[in-house]
Scaffold this active site. Structure first.
Site, PDB file in Angstrom:
ATOM      1  N   ARG A  99      -2.998   4.612  -2.568  1.00 44.30           N
ATOM      2  CA  ARG A  99      -2.773   3.330  -1.891  1.00 44.30           C
ATOM      3  C   ARG A  99      -2.700   2.162  -2.876  1.00 44.30           C
ATOM      4  O   ARG A  99      -2.004   1.175  -2.645  1.00 44.30           O
ATOM      5  CB  ARG A  99      -3.941   3.145  -0.915  1.00 44.30           C
ATOM      6  CG  ARG A  99      -4.296   1.786  -0.462  1.00 44.30           C
ATOM      7  CD  ARG A  99      -5.632   1.838   0.287  1.00 44.30           C
ATOM      8  NE  ARG A  99      -6.252   0.535   0.360  1.00 44.30           N
ATOM      9  CZ  ARG A  99      -6.309  -0.221   1.448  1.00 44.30           C
ATOM     10  NH1 ARG A  99      -5.788   0.205   2.553  1.00 44.30           N
ATOM     11  NH2 ARG A  99      -6.891  -1.384   1.431  1.00 44.30           N
TER      12      ARG A  99
ATOM     13  N   HIS B 208       0.875  -1.180   0.000  1.00 45.48           N
ATOM     14  CA  HIS B 208       0.000   0.000   0.000  1.00 45.48           C
ATOM     15  C   HIS B 208       0.909   1.226   0.000  1.00 45.48           C
ATOM     16  O   HIS B 208       1.510   1.581   1.017  1.00 45.48           O
ATOM     17  CB  HIS B 208      -0.927   0.002   1.220  1.00 45.48           C
ATOM     18  CG  HIS B 208      -2.042  -0.989   1.095  1.00 45.48           C
ATOM     19  ND1 HIS B 208      -2.667  -1.556   2.171  1.00 45.48           N
ATOM     20  CD2 HIS B 208      -2.651  -1.501  -0.013  1.00 45.48           C
ATOM     21  CE1 HIS B 208      -3.616  -2.388   1.742  1.00 45.48           C
ATOM     22  NE2 HIS B 208      -3.624  -2.369   0.425  1.00 45.48           N
ATOM     23  N   SER B 209       0.984   1.850  -1.158  1.00 48.95           N
ATOM     24  CA  SER B 209       2.076   2.787  -1.411  1.00 48.95           C
ATOM     25  C   SER B 209       2.171   3.944  -0.430  1.00 48.95           C
ATOM     26  O   SER B 209       3.251   4.410  -0.115  1.00 48.95           O
ATOM     27  CB  SER B 209       1.958   3.312  -2.835  1.00 48.95           C
ATOM     28  OG  SER B 209       0.664   3.786  -3.098  1.00 48.95           O
ATOM     29  N   ARG B 210       1.026   4.414   0.077  1.00 46.50           N
ATOM     30  CA  ARG B 210       1.075   5.613   0.915  1.00 46.50           C
ATOM     31  C   ARG B 210       1.610   5.350   2.316  1.00 46.50           C
ATOM     32  O   ARG B 210       1.868   6.294   3.064  1.00 46.50           O
ATOM     33  CB  ARG B 210      -0.319   6.218   0.999  1.00 46.50           C
ATOM     34  CG  ARG B 210      -1.359   5.364   1.715  1.00 46.50           C
ATOM     35  CD  ARG B 210      -2.742   5.931   1.512  1.00 46.50           C
ATOM     36  NE  ARG B 210      -3.777   5.250   2.275  1.00 46.50           N
ATOM     37  CZ  ARG B 210      -5.063   5.562   2.225  1.00 46.50           C
ATOM     38  NH1 ARG B 210      -5.476   6.527   1.425  1.00 46.50           N
ATOM     39  NH2 ARG B 210      -5.944   4.930   2.950  1.00 46.50           N
ATOM     40  N   GLU B 211       1.783   4.089   2.663  1.00 51.27           N
ATOM     41  CA  GLU B 211       2.265   3.752   4.008  1.00 51.27           C
ATOM     42  C   GLU B 211       3.793   3.834   4.024  1.00 51.27           C
ATOM     43  O   GLU B 211       4.507   2.835   4.117  1.00 51.27           O
ATOM     44  CB  GLU B 211       1.733   2.364   4.393  1.00 51.27           C
ATOM     45  CG  GLU B 211       0.197   2.350   4.459  1.00 51.27           C
ATOM     46  CD  GLU B 211      -0.436   0.965   4.451  1.00 51.27           C
ATOM     47  OE1 GLU B 211       0.293  -0.042   4.438  1.00 51.27           O
ATOM     48  OE2 GLU B 211      -1.681   0.887   4.427  1.00 51.27           O
TER      49      GLU B 211
ATOM     50  N   ASN C 194      -3.753  -5.815  -2.071  1.00 50.18           N
ATOM     51  CA  ASN C 194      -3.963  -6.747  -0.965  1.00 50.18           C
ATOM     52  C   ASN C 194      -5.378  -7.330  -0.977  1.00 50.18           C
ATOM     53  O   ASN C 194      -5.860  -7.866   0.013  1.00 50.18           O
ATOM     54  CB  ASN C 194      -3.687  -6.060   0.375  1.00 50.18           C
ATOM     55  CG  ASN C 194      -3.512  -7.057   1.504  1.00 50.18           C
ATOM     56  OD1 ASN C 194      -3.010  -8.164   1.298  1.00 50.18           O
ATOM     57  ND2 ASN C 194      -3.930  -6.672   2.710  1.00 50.18           N
ATOM     58  N   ARG C 195      -6.046  -7.219  -2.110  1.00 49.73           N
ATOM     59  CA  ARG C 195      -7.330  -7.903  -2.313  1.00 49.73           C
ATOM     60  C   ARG C 195      -7.318  -8.676  -3.629  1.00 49.73           C
ATOM     61  O   ARG C 195      -8.343  -9.153  -4.061  1.00 49.73           O
ATOM     62  CB  ARG C 195      -8.485  -6.874  -2.370  1.00 49.73           C
ATOM     63  CG  ARG C 195      -8.678  -6.042  -1.115  1.00 49.73           C
ATOM     64  CD  ARG C 195      -9.253  -6.861   0.038  1.00 49.73           C
ATOM     65  NE  ARG C 195      -9.623  -6.028   1.178  1.00 49.73           N
ATOM     66  CZ  ARG C 195      -8.774  -5.515   2.060  1.00 49.73           C
ATOM     67  NH1 ARG C 195      -7.479  -5.756   1.941  1.00 49.73           N
ATOM     68  NH2 ARG C 195      -9.194  -4.784   3.074  1.00 49.73           N
TER      69      ARG C 195
ATOM     70  N   GLU D 133       0.775  -4.594  10.899  1.00 50.51           N
ATOM     71  CA  GLU D 133       0.366  -3.202  10.809  1.00 50.51           C
ATOM     72  C   GLU D 133       1.271  -2.467  11.790  1.00 50.51           C
ATOM     73  O   GLU D 133       1.184  -2.695  12.996  1.00 50.51           O
ATOM     74  CB  GLU D 133      -1.101  -3.010  11.208  1.00 50.51           C
ATOM     75  CG  GLU D 133      -2.100  -3.635  10.253  1.00 50.51           C
ATOM     76  CD  GLU D 133      -2.326  -2.804   9.006  1.00 50.51           C
ATOM     77  OE1 GLU D 133      -1.801  -1.675   8.919  1.00 50.51           O
ATOM     78  OE2 GLU D 133      -3.033  -3.286   8.109  1.00 50.51           O
TER      79      GLU D 133
ATOM     80  N   TYR E 241      -1.063   1.420   9.409  1.00 52.62           N
ATOM     81  CA  TYR E 241      -0.741   1.490  10.807  1.00 52.62           C
ATOM     82  C   TYR E 241      -1.897   0.854  11.580  1.00 52.62           C
ATOM     83  O   TYR E 241      -2.959   0.619  11.018  1.00 52.62           O
ATOM     84  CB  TYR E 241      -0.638   2.962  11.226  1.00 52.62           C
ATOM     85  CG  TYR E 241      -1.933   3.741  11.043  1.00 52.62           C
ATOM     86  CD1 TYR E 241      -2.381   4.118   9.781  1.00 52.62           C
ATOM     87  CD2 TYR E 241      -2.755   4.053  12.135  1.00 52.62           C
ATOM     88  CE1 TYR E 241      -3.585   4.809   9.605  1.00 52.62           C
ATOM     89  CE2 TYR E 241      -3.965   4.751  11.946  1.00 52.62           C
ATOM     90  CZ  TYR E 241      -4.355   5.113  10.693  1.00 52.62           C
ATOM     91  OH  TYR E 241      -5.540   5.786  10.502  1.00 52.62           O
TER      92      TYR E 241
ATOM     93  N   HIS F 243       2.501  -3.738   6.524  1.00 52.74           N
ATOM     94  CA  HIS F 243       1.640  -2.573   6.302  1.00 52.74           C
ATOM     95  C   HIS F 243       1.771  -1.626   7.487  1.00 52.74           C
ATOM     96  O   HIS F 243       2.372  -1.960   8.496  1.00 52.74           O
ATOM     97  CB  HIS F 243       0.172  -3.006   6.217  1.00 52.74           C
ATOM     98  CG  HIS F 243      -0.150  -3.880   5.044  1.00 52.74           C
ATOM     99  ND1 HIS F 243      -1.036  -3.497   4.066  1.00 52.74           N
ATOM    100  CD2 HIS F 243       0.281  -5.115   4.679  1.00 52.74           C
ATOM    101  CE1 HIS F 243      -1.129  -4.459   3.161  1.00 52.74           C
ATOM    102  NE2 HIS F 243      -0.344  -5.459   3.512  1.00 52.74           N
TER     103      HIS F 243
END
Lengths: 312, 93
Positions: free
Chosen positions: A130, A72-75, A147-148, A273, A201, A199
């Protein structure tokens, strides 16, 4: 701007662009030719390389451990932590007895930027992005939640069929090259014993399943190991994690990464997470990167050490 | 480049399962363009959601009408992103 010339001068306490992370990977390989190599397992939709760092002391097709960050790129704290982990592995081999023992028998694979198109997009166009960046036919909305997109309960509850949703599953399982490349690599390797997908958070350590309430057959062992891992993690800064199966701890989620890896026979399949300061969500300030990576490393070591000591 | 001036991240806390279900319903309100950073799990775990500026009043009114407790976790997301960008540039220098 002075680019770091080696990984010693790389500033792990700040966030980096994708090109800086690619350079870091190349430097780490150049500095540790007998331990680290770079494998390109595929290309993203926009043609970026899907780089995986392989840490190996020799042998052929040894039992292996997989770690990925940033699907998830924004993490951003996850890619930053992955960079730190890679340096840590290279530095600790020969110094830390537990890691050395693992690497003398097993290989470790680290994919730091699992969703490079999305990561580039977060730096240049939309910090909140994301998903992947592949267009969806018939929709103006772009991207799939990687992730789905795995073939594990794909299309079931806990994923969206709407391309505009943040949890859009995609047109079919493994439609995203970022996912398919891992699938192909894991299958062709055939000897992964642990798979950890990271991942952020909300401070959780989770094991399968997400798509069904049916417990995995190794639930007791995975649960006990998760407890050990989060206890070790908390020993550094007191960060408290919850743990359990995905469906019991968060919510039903179909098509998830570690459900697929577990169904492939990779018993030690976990997803993290990472830490949440309670104020920033995944926009974690850069001064949180190193503490996050340090504490997570302790949990990773617990999982890797258990995998090493419990061959199957 | 997409910016997020005035977007807030709200932390919503449910008192019971019924309130949790009401928050869950908000995930289907596509017109509000909500971005759930942390989705609905259990009563003990708050839900974090980014709300675009244009939806803020509607969302807050909706939450208040349902007597759902919330606090503003991030006051103005773009301010935080600007700080993040400055910090990156400063570190690079």
């Amino acid at each position: 701007v002075a680019e770091p010339r080696n990984t010693e001068s790389f500033d792990f306490s700040r966030y980096h662009t994708i090109s800086e992370i690619y350079s870091f990977q190349d430097m780490l390989v150049a500095e540790n030719p007998n331990l680290v190599s770079k494998i390109v397992i595929g290309q993203s939709y926009q043609g970026r390389p899907l780089n995986v760092l392989k840490f190996s002391t020799g042998g052929t097709n040894r039992p292996a451990i997989w770690i990925d960050t940033g699907i998830h790129s924004r993490e951003w704290v996850t890619q930053a932590s992955g960079t730190w982990f890679a340096k840590k592995i290279a530095s600790d081999y020969g110094r830390d007895s537990a890691l050395t023992a693992i690497l003398d028998k097993m290989d470790i694979f680290v994919e730091i930027v699992t969703n490079p198109d999305g990561f580039y997009f977060t730096h240049n166009s939309n910090r909140m992005w994301r998903k992947t960046r592949k267009p969806n036919p018939g929709s103006s909305c772009v991207g799939v939640d990687p992730n789905r997109n795995w073939d594990a309960g794909f299309g079931g509850a806990g994923a969206s069929g709407n391309p505009c949703s943040e949890t859009y599953r995609g047109e079919k399982a493994h439609s995203e090259p970022e996912v398919k490349s891992i699938v192909d690599f894991v299958k062709s390797h055939g000897n992964f014993k642990a798979f950890v997908s990271i991942h952020s958070y909300s401070q959780m350590l989770l094991y399968p399943y997400g798509y069904t309430t049916t417990p995995v057959k190794d639930q007791a062992e995975l649960h006990n190991l998760a407890n050990k891992a989060i206890t070790d993690l908390a020993s550094l800064y007191g960060t408290r994690y919850r743990y359990g199966s995905i469906i019991n701890t968060i919510y039903q989620a179909s098509g998830g990464t570690i459900d697929w890896t577990y169904n492939q026979g990779i018993k030690y399949s976990y997803t993290f997470e990472l830490r949440d300061t309670g104020r920033y969500g995944f926009i974690l300030p850069a001064n949180q990167i190193i503490p996050t990576a340090q504490e997570t490393w302790l949990a990773l070591m617990a999982i890797m050490d258990h995998t090493f000591k419990n061959p199957y | 480049k997409e910016t997020f001036e005035g977007h807030q991240v709200l932390r919503i806390t449910a008192k019971d399962e019924a309130q949790l279900a009401l928050i869950k319903d908000m995930e289907e309100m596509v017109h509000l363009q909500l971005d759930f950073w942390r989705g609905v799990t259990d009563v003990a775990t708050p839900v974090d959601v980014r709300v675009p500026f244009h939806s803020l009043q509607s969302v807050k009114r909706h939450l208040e009408s349902l007597e759902l407790e919330y606090l503003v976790m991030i006051q103005d997301l773009q301010v935080m992103l600007d700080e993040e960008k400055l910090e990156m540039e400063s570190a690079a220098r």
